[in-house]
Design a protein around this motif. Sequence first.
Motif, PDB file in Angstrom:
ATOM      1  N   LEU A  68     -73.256-134.767 107.809  1.00 26.15           N
ATOM      2  CA  LEU A  68     -72.706-133.690 108.637  1.00 26.15           C
ATOM      3  C   LEU A  68     -73.277-132.346 108.196  1.00 26.15           C
ATOM      4  O   LEU A  68     -73.644-132.172 107.039  1.00 26.15           O
ATOM      5  CB  LEU A  68     -71.181-133.642 108.476  1.00 26.15           C
ATOM      6  N   LYS A  69     -73.344-131.415 109.127  1.00 21.96           N
ATOM      7  CA  LYS A  69     -73.703-130.054 108.750  1.00 21.96           C
ATOM      8  C   LYS A  69     -72.458-129.380 108.188  1.00 21.96           C
ATOM      9  O   LYS A  69     -71.338-129.741 108.547  1.00 21.96           O
ATOM     10  CB  LYS A  69     -74.218-129.286 109.970  1.00 21.96           C
ATOM     11  N   PHE A  70     -72.663-128.394 107.345  1.00 20.11           N
ATOM     12  CA  PHE A  70     -71.519-127.730 106.716  1.00 20.11           C
ATOM     13  C   PHE A  70     -71.704-126.223 106.741  1.00 20.11           C
ATOM     14  O   PHE A  70     -72.659-125.689 106.180  1.00 20.11           O
ATOM     15  CB  PHE A  70     -71.366-128.234 105.275  1.00 20.11           C
ATOM     16  N   SER A  71     -70.777-125.540 107.419  1.00 24.80           N
ATOM     17  CA  SER A  71     -70.783-124.074 107.450  1.00 24.80           C
ATOM     18  C   SER A  71     -69.579-123.572 106.666  1.00 24.80           C
ATOM     19  O   SER A  71     -68.473-124.095 106.821  1.00 24.80           O
ATOM     20  CB  SER A  71     -70.678-123.549 108.876  1.00 24.80           C
ATOM     21  N   TYR A  72     -69.796-122.528 105.875  1.00 25.87           N
ATOM     22  CA  TYR A  72     -68.733-122.015 105.010  1.00 25.87           C
ATOM     23  C   TYR A  72     -68.704-120.497 105.091  1.00 25.87           C
ATOM     24  O   TYR A  72     -69.749-119.839 105.020  1.00 25.87           O
ATOM     25  CB  TYR A  72     -69.005-122.478 103.582  1.00 25.87           C
ATOM     26  N   VAL A  73     -67.509-119.945 105.255  1.00 30.16           N
ATOM     27  CA  VAL A  73     -67.379-118.501 105.445  1.00 30.16           C
ATOM     28  C   VAL A  73     -66.671-117.863 104.254  1.00 30.16           C
ATOM     29  O   VAL A  73     -65.572-118.288 103.876  1.00 30.16           O
ATOM     30  CB  VAL A  73     -66.605-118.175 106.747  1.00 30.16           C
ATOM     31  N   VAL A  74     -67.315-116.858 103.668  1.00 23.67           N
ATOM     32  CA  VAL A  74     -66.706-116.082 102.581  1.00 23.67           C
ATOM     33  C   VAL A  74     -66.483-114.660 103.081  1.00 23.67           C
ATOM     34  O   VAL A  74     -67.139-114.222 104.023  1.00 23.67           O
ATOM     35  CB  VAL A  74     -67.605-116.039 101.318  1.00 23.67           C
ATOM     36  N   SER A  75     -65.547-113.932 102.456  1.00 23.36           N
ATOM     37  CA  SER A  75     -65.322-112.555 102.919  1.00 23.36           C
ATOM     38  C   SER A  75     -66.269-111.593 102.221  1.00 23.36           C
ATOM     39  O   SER A  75     -66.458-110.461 102.661  1.00 23.36           O
ATOM     40  CB  SER A  75     -63.871-112.130 102.721  1.00 23.36           C
ATOM     41  N   HIS A  76     -66.850-112.039 101.112  1.00 24.71           N
ATOM     42  CA  HIS A  76     -67.728-111.151 100.356  1.00 24.71           C
ATOM     43  C   HIS A  76     -68.677-111.985  99.513  1.00 24.71           C
ATOM     44  O   HIS A  76     -68.293-113.021  98.984  1.00 24.71           O
ATOM     45  CB  HIS A  76     -66.871-110.244  99.454  1.00 24.71           C
ATOM     46  N   LEU A  77     -69.926-111.523  99.400  1.00 23.24           N
ATOM     47  CA  LEU A  77     -70.884-112.211  98.537  1.00 23.24           C
ATOM     48  C   LEU A  77     -71.606-111.151  97.723  1.00 23.24           C
ATOM     49  O   LEU A  77     -72.274-110.283  98.285  1.00 23.24           O
ATOM     50  CB  LEU A  77     -71.866-113.021  99.402  1.00 23.24           C
ATOM     51  N   SER A  78     -71.450-111.166  96.413  1.00 23.69           N
ATOM     52  CA  SER A  78     -72.043-110.119  95.571  1.00 23.69           C
ATOM     53  C   SER A  78     -73.574-110.216  95.612  1.00 23.69           C
ATOM     54  O   SER A  78     -74.129-111.282  95.857  1.00 23.69           O
ATOM     55  CB  SER A  78     -71.556-110.244  94.131  1.00 23.69           C
ATOM     56  N   LYS A  79     -74.218-109.062  95.361  1.00 25.52           N
ATOM     57  CA  LYS A  79     -75.683-109.012  95.386  1.00 25.52           C
ATOM     58  C   LYS A  79     -76.270-110.005  94.392  1.00 25.52           C
ATOM     59  O   LYS A  79     -77.232-110.691  94.677  1.00 25.52           O
ATOM     60  CB  LYS A  79     -76.157-107.589  95.041  1.00 25.52           C
ATOM     61  N   ASN A  80     -75.647-110.052  93.208  1.00 25.91           N
ATOM     62  CA  ASN A  80     -76.107-110.970  92.153  1.00 25.91           C
ATOM     63  C   ASN A  80     -76.118-112.415  92.613  1.00 25.91           C
ATOM     64  O   ASN A  80     -77.085-113.136  92.423  1.00 25.91           O
ATOM     65  CB  ASN A  80     -75.185-110.875  90.927  1.00 25.91           C
ATOM     66  N   LEU A  81     -74.993-112.816  93.209  1.00 27.05           N
ATOM     67  CA  LEU A  81     -74.859-114.206  93.647  1.00 27.05           C
ATOM     68  C   LEU A  81     -75.825-114.520  94.769  1.00 27.05           C
ATOM     69  O   LEU A  81     -76.349-115.625  94.867  1.00 27.05           O
ATOM     70  CB  LEU A  81     -73.436-114.465  94.127  1.00 27.05           C
ATOM     71  N   LYS A  82     -76.042-113.516  95.627  1.00 28.05           N
ATOM     72  CA  LYS A  82     -76.916-113.702  96.767  1.00 28.05           C
ATOM     73  C   LYS A  82     -78.345-113.931  96.277  1.00 28.05           C
ATOM     74  O   LYS A  82     -79.043-114.814  96.745  1.00 28.05           O
ATOM     75  CB  LYS A  82     -76.859-112.445  97.645  1.00 28.05           C
ATOM     76  N   ARG A  83     -78.730-113.101  95.307  1.00 27.61           N
ATOM     77  CA  ARG A  83     -80.079-113.179  94.767  1.00 27.61           C
ATOM     78  C   ARG A  83     -80.257-114.445  93.934  1.00 27.61           C
ATOM     79  O   ARG A  83     -81.263-115.117  94.000  1.00 27.61           O
ATOM     80  CB  ARG A  83     -80.358-111.935  93.915  1.00 27.61           C
ATOM     81  N   GLU A  84     -79.241-114.716  93.120  1.00 29.51           N
ATOM     82  CA  GLU A  84     -79.354-115.845  92.198  1.00 29.51           C
ATOM     83  C   GLU A  84     -78.053-116.654  92.166  1.00 29.51           C
ATOM     84  O   GLU A  84     -77.212-116.446  91.300  1.00 29.51           O
ATOM     85  CB  GLU A  84     -79.693-115.323  90.795  1.00 29.51           C
ATOM     86  N   PRO A  85     -77.893-117.568  93.115  1.00 30.91           N
ATOM     87  CA  PRO A  85     -76.654-118.350  93.168  1.00 30.91           C
ATOM     88  C   PRO A  85     -76.495-119.208  91.910  1.00 30.91           C
ATOM     89  O   PRO A  85     -77.477-119.749  91.409  1.00 30.91           O
ATOM     90  CB  PRO A  85     -76.853-119.256  94.387  1.00 30.91           C
ATOM     91  N   VAL A  86     -75.263-119.276  91.392  1.00 31.13           N
ATOM     92  CA  VAL A  86     -74.982-120.132  90.231  1.00 31.13           C
ATOM     93  C   VAL A  86     -73.756-120.996  90.520  1.00 31.13           C
ATOM     94  O   VAL A  86     -73.034-120.777  91.491  1.00 31.13           O
ATOM     95  CB  VAL A  86     -74.699-119.308  88.944  1.00 31.13           C
ATOM     96  N   GLY A  87     -73.552-121.969  89.659  1.00 30.02           N
ATOM     97  CA  GLY A  87     -72.335-122.798  89.694  1.00 30.02           C
ATOM     98  C   GLY A  87     -72.139-123.504  91.019  1.00 30.02           C
ATOM     99  O   GLY A  87     -73.084-124.023  91.623  1.00 30.02           O
ATOM    100  N   ASN A  88     -70.891-123.505  91.477  1.00 24.78           N
ATOM    101  CA  ASN A  88     -70.548-124.228  92.701  1.00 24.78           C
ATOM    102  C   ASN A  88     -71.383-123.774  93.898  1.00 24.78           C
ATOM    103  O   ASN A  88     -71.777-124.581  94.735  1.00 24.78           O
ATOM    104  CB  ASN A  88     -69.066-124.048  93.023  1.00 24.78           C
ATOM    105  N   LEU A  89     -71.643-122.447  93.968  1.00 25.15           N
ATOM    106  CA  LEU A  89     -72.409-121.928  95.109  1.00 25.15           C
ATOM    107  C   LEU A  89     -73.830-122.482  95.106  1.00 25.15           C
ATOM    108  O   LEU A  89     -74.335-122.932  96.150  1.00 25.15           O
ATOM    109  CB  LEU A  89     -72.433-120.398  95.076  1.00 25.15           C
ATOM    110  N   LYS A  90     -74.448-122.477  93.943  1.00 25.18           N
ATOM    111  CA  LYS A  90     -75.813-122.989  93.821  1.00 25.18           C
ATOM    112  C   LYS A  90     -75.885-124.447  94.285  1.00 25.18           C
ATOM    113  O   LYS A  90     -76.721-124.818  95.116  1.00 25.18           O
ATOM    114  CB  LYS A  90     -76.254-122.877  92.361  1.00 25.18           C
ATOM    115  N   PHE A  91     -74.960-125.251  93.772  1.00 23.92           N
ATOM    116  CA  PHE A  91     -75.006-126.686  94.092  1.00 23.92           C
ATOM    117  C   PHE A  91     -74.655-126.948  95.558  1.00 23.92           C
ATOM    118  O   PHE A  91     -75.228-127.837  96.189  1.00 23.92           O
ATOM    119  CB  PHE A  91     -74.091-127.471  93.150  1.00 23.92           C
ATOM    120  N   ALA A  92     -73.735-126.154  96.101  1.00 24.33           N
ATOM    121  CA  ALA A  92     -73.368-126.333  97.506  1.00 24.33           C
ATOM    122  C   ALA A  92     -74.543-125.982  98.419  1.00 24.33           C
ATOM    123  O   ALA A  92     -74.809-126.677  99.400  1.00 24.33           O
ATOM    124  CB  ALA A  92     -72.135-125.484  97.834  1.00 24.33           C
TER     125      ALA A  92
END
Length: 290
Positions: A68-92
Amino acid sequence: MIEPFTFCGRKIWLLRDDLLGVFNGNKARKLEYFLNADLSGVSRIVSNGSSQSNAMYSLSVFAKMRGLKFSYVVSHLSKNLKREPVGNLKFALENGMEIFVDQNRREFARELAKKEGALFIEEGVAQKEAEAGFKTQAREIKAWAWERNFERQTSNEQNLGAKILDIFLPSGTGASAAYLAKNCEFNVFTCPCVGGSEYLKSEILALDPHSRVKILPPPKKYHFGDLKPELYEIWRQTLENSGVEFDLIYDPVGLLTLKENLADFKNEILYIHQGGILGNVSQKARYERK
Ligand SMILES: *Cc1c(COP(=O)(O)O)cnc(C)c1O
């Protein structure tokens, strides 16, 4: 699997839901219903929540498994995370998750799901379908407990001399505690890791109006994901003393609350390890930056 565990000098029991498989702990329980459901006609799932959520990661694994395709909505994404995703975000993201940012994330996610004919999943999978997995969990605990001659606890009266089990697990939405308590006759204790006790109580009662879950307040009020020396310390100590790594968001609050109330627990204690350690890298990084 339930194993003996020494916590602050006391012998308790530990349910190792962190070892269930590719899914993390209680999110595996919550998704059991969907794993077995007929999803023909669905090509996408949509959910929302925080950018480091364990549920988000588990949904990404689930979506990948089911094609299945998976879309996920967050209210905010920090610049750091956007540039370099880590942890759960990276793996997702590696699992193919598509991320959206919108201030009104739940509304946005619902609209998106409607438009796409997708399956909408609540934040933290806190919804009625989650109950199925906790019926299974309750059955497993009951089978283990009956082998060890624990007695059913059907009333609040203390049955003197009876061997009784007190289950403890920290809560976010309260869905895990609510659905476990609804399906097993042992005492279920929890503490809030998001907001206060009153808020958690109202969330639990919304899922089960007759809930018997007992809420213990943490030694002091913590905000979700708080970076506090005493939280890191109890996590580190527990890891060092037992070799078991717990989650760094919920479990430190749970372990501190259990420690604070340890003497008041007259019965045997079963703590539930609800997984989530994949998210520890990002929380550790936050501690290191501080
Ligand atoms: C999601 C999660 C919780 C909170 O579960 P709720 O059912 O929302 O109360 C607790 N611990 C871990 C490790 C989690 O991933």
